[in-house]
Design a protein around this motif. Structure first.
Motif, short mmCIF file in Angstrom:
data_model
loop_
_atom_site.label_atom_id
_atom_site.label_comp_id
_atom_site.label_asym_id
_atom_site.label_seq_id
_atom_site.Cartn_x
_atom_site.Cartn_y
_atom_site.Cartn_z
N LEU A 296 -60.80 -69.17 -32.19
CA LEU A 296 -60.78 -67.77 -32.46
C LEU A 296 -61.69 -67.05 -30.49
O LEU A 296 -61.59 -66.22 -30.56
N CYS A 297 -63.07 -68.11 -30.67
CA CYS A 297 -63.80 -67.52 -29.64
C CYS A 297 -63.00 -67.33 -28.35
O CYS A 297 -62.71 -66.93 -27.54
N THR B 45 -52.53 -67.21 -30.59
CA THR B 45 -52.88 -68.15 -31.61
C THR B 45 -52.92 -67.71 -32.93
O THR B 45 -53.06 -67.18 -33.60
N ILE B 46 -52.43 -69.29 -33.40
CA ILE B 46 -52.42 -68.79 -34.93
C ILE B 46 -53.21 -70.44 -34.92
O ILE B 46 -53.69 -71.62 -34.67
N ALA C 190 -62.92 -60.94 -32.15
CA ALA C 190 -63.17 -60.11 -31.21
C ALA C 190 -63.21 -60.59 -29.64
O ALA C 190 -64.11 -61.55 -29.37
N PRO C 191 -62.42 -59.79 -28.25
CA PRO C 191 -61.73 -58.35 -29.21
C PRO C 191 -60.71 -58.78 -29.59
O PRO C 191 -59.57 -57.83 -29.03
N ASP D 113 -53.34 -62.22 -28.33
CA ASP D 113 -53.16 -62.19 -30.06
C ASP D 113 -53.64 -63.79 -30.86
O ASP D 113 -53.34 -63.82 -30.68
N VAL D 114 -54.41 -62.95 -32.10
CA VAL D 114 -54.46 -64.46 -33.82
C VAL D 114 -53.45 -63.52 -34.67
O VAL D 114 -53.68 -62.58 -34.77
#
Length: 419
Positions: free
Chosen positions: A115-116, A51-52, A183-184, A121-122
């Motif tokens: 984000l959640c 995710t960007i 997270a995570p 990966d971010v």
């Protein structure tokens, strides 16, 4: 790009010098183009269902570069209105800078959601301006209250580190908030620095690094700025609460892809090289009050040549005029140069993002005829500076520097030429 020039005298005598000053400045701006830095940083790296999240004045260009190297499942971009444009495969949201608005608050909620919900990966792409563009007030503090704090900080003369120390304590996403929300998932952050010493905690208020300080530190800073009693009561109440124990931040990786120092070096190369005769690079960041900065600049003058500076100054607002720190610095240099009898010079001070304060100008471009042209135009420079109305003072004589939004931001650059 528009170089605002109205005076025939300036055009005939100083046209070449003014053009050269702009060329040198633009070399610094081009060095801050984040595309190459982003692509190089991502080369050879692999990510799991990435995710960007790209936030800041360079948000679109950084996301665009990242998408050429990484196939992401979700791309969310938040940038200022001037730099917003459609980007295929990405969700681009525009918000206000430097004062937060409702669009920014909605964008912050979308970023938190992304984000959640990240399944792998971010990749966080962070550039200057991200702090105001992504307001996520803590519980009990409204967006309006947070905007009031931001306006007070801007007018107080606080430097970027102090401003972001305070902003972090009023936000869910700043000071490591990205890491906690994601997270995570593992977060890799690429940063385009608009802070002169590249303190990662201060760039866009450090969404993926540890905070600058504590609530107590923020209270002390606000009291030192003499604005504590002018804060909304909700803000004071929050900052007086005991510190929250959220535990250590998740591990992450941070990579710097551009900075003010690199742009100053690029200006030196464009001037003939950092060691070329007559090219002088100021060794430290140009910071502090604009009046003090004007003295620092002119105190450097020992011989003819090109003098180059980079940094971020501050202005303590006393009047209600229109302008920005670069415009005011240009006028203060012009006035001080006149007092010292400096002849045949050109001075440029500009923001690399193309916008200085709440104006459409990047800064100011003055020369040794500026004072006489102001007088002929009926403009009192002392009155203009007392009212913090540098924009209209420079506009009256065609000495505004207008280059449009650049899609990047590594603070400010200055060029002084003495032929």
């Amino acid at each position: 790009m528009q170089i605002d020039q109205k005076s025939p005298t300036t055009a005939s005598v100083f046209s070449d010098l003014r053009t050269r000053a702009v060329d040198v400045f633009m070399a610094g701006v081009r060095e801050a183009d984040p595309a190459d830095g982003v692509e190089q940083a991502l080369s050879g790296k692999s990510f799991n269902r990435p995710t960007i999240i790209s936030v800041g004045k360079a948000g679109v260009s950084m996301a665009e570069a990242a998408m050429r190297k990484v196939q992401a499942e979700t791309v969310v971009v938040v940038t200022n209105y001037e730099n917003a444009r459609p980007l295929e495969g990405a969700e681009v949201r525009a918000a206000s800078h430097p004062i937060p608005d409702d669009e920014g608050a909605r964008a912050a909620l979308r970023v938190e959601e992304a984000l959640c919900m990240a399944k792998g990966d971010v990749i966080a792409l962070i550039s200057g301006g991200g702090s105001a563009l992504l307001p996520a007030p803590v519980n009990g503090v409204s967006l309006e209250d947070k905007a009031k704090v931001n306006a007070l900080l801007i007018a107080s003369g606080a430097d970027i580190v102090m401003m972001n120390l305070i902003r972090q304590q009023l936000s869910r996403l700043k000071g490591g908030g990205f890491l906690r929300a994601a997270a995570p998932s593992h977060v890799t952050t690429l940063v385009l620095s608009d802070v002169v010493d590249d303190d990662l905690r201060a760039i866009a208020s450090g969404p993926s690094v540890s905070p600058i300080g504590s609530r107590a530190d923020a209270v002390a800073a606000l009291k030192s700025l003499k604005v504590w009693n002018r804060l909304p009561s909700s803000v004071r109440e929050h900052l007086m609460k005991p510190e929250s124990d959220l535990g250590p931040l998740p591990e992450s990786e941070t990579i710097l892809v551009g900075s003010n120092r690199r742009s100053v070096s690029a200006m030196a190369r464009a001037s003939g090289g950092g060691k070329a005769k007559g090219v002088h690079v100021f060794p430290a960041p140009l910071t502090g009050d604009v009046d003090e900065a004007a003295h620092v600049i002119l105190d450097c003058v020992k011989e003819k040549g090109i003098y180059l500076f980079g940094g971020e100054t501050t202005v303590k607002l006393a009047g209600k005029g229109l302008g920005g720190r670069n415009q005011e610095l240009a006028l203060r240099v012009a006035r001080l140069a006149g007092e010292r009898g400096l002849e045949d010079y050109v001075f440029l001070s500009g923001g690399t993002d193309g916008r200085d304060g709440p104006t459409d100008a990047a800064g100011g471009l003055v020369d040794s005829t500026t004072l006489s042209r102001l007088k002929d135009a009926g403009v009192d420079i002392d009155d203009v500076l007392a009212r913090n109305d540098s924009y209209h003072g420079l506009e009256a004589v065609g000495d505004l520097l207008k280059i449009g939004a650049t899609g990047t931001n590594v603070a400010d650059l200055q060029v002084l030429i003495l032929p």
